[in-house]
Scaffold this motif. Sequence first.
Motif, short mmCIF file in Angstrom:
data_model
loop_
_atom_site.label_atom_id
_atom_site.label_comp_id
_atom_site.label_asym_id
_atom_site.label_seq_id
_atom_site.Cartn_x
_atom_site.Cartn_y
_atom_site.Cartn_z
N ALA A 34 -37.95 26.55 16.23
CA ALA A 34 -38.55 27.77 16.78
C ALA A 34 -38.49 27.79 18.30
O ALA A 34 -38.41 28.86 18.90
CB ALA A 34 -40.00 27.90 16.31
N ARG A 36 -36.12 27.13 20.14
CA ARG A 36 -34.82 27.65 20.59
C ARG A 36 -34.85 29.16 20.82
O ARG A 36 -34.02 29.68 21.55
CB ARG A 36 -33.74 27.35 19.55
N HIS A 37 -35.77 29.85 20.20
CA HIS A 37 -35.81 31.31 20.20
C HIS A 37 -37.03 31.83 20.96
O HIS A 37 -38.09 31.20 20.94
CB HIS A 37 -35.81 31.83 18.77
N ALA A 44 -36.91 31.79 25.30
CA ALA A 44 -36.10 30.89 24.48
C ALA A 44 -35.95 29.55 25.20
O ALA A 44 -35.66 29.50 26.39
CB ALA A 44 -34.72 31.50 24.23
#
Length: 96
Positions: A34, A36-37, A44
């Motif tokens: 999660a 990463r976003h 991010a």
Amino acid sequence: MSSDLTPMQVCEALIGKPEQIAAAIGVADKVPFAWRHPAKGRAAGDITSAIHMRLLLAHSARHGLGLTPDHLIWGAREEDIAAILADRAAGKVAAQ
């Protein structure tokens, strides 16, 4: 040329894949994925939980991985992380 890495990208470079990061800090496998976003209140690659940051730093300290508080807040330049990885490959313990 310099390339900036997000805190999550630094963790992946120094610790490993998201599932390895999760195992290192005792969270569900999906938690690091999660990061990463983007999410509400978080870009991010950001790790906003101080608890997770402390666990990551403790894991790094135990294993001489070279992760620093600045890495978790600001990220890092790609060449700086490459230097840490080169030192580790040469058998030098990363400075904490």
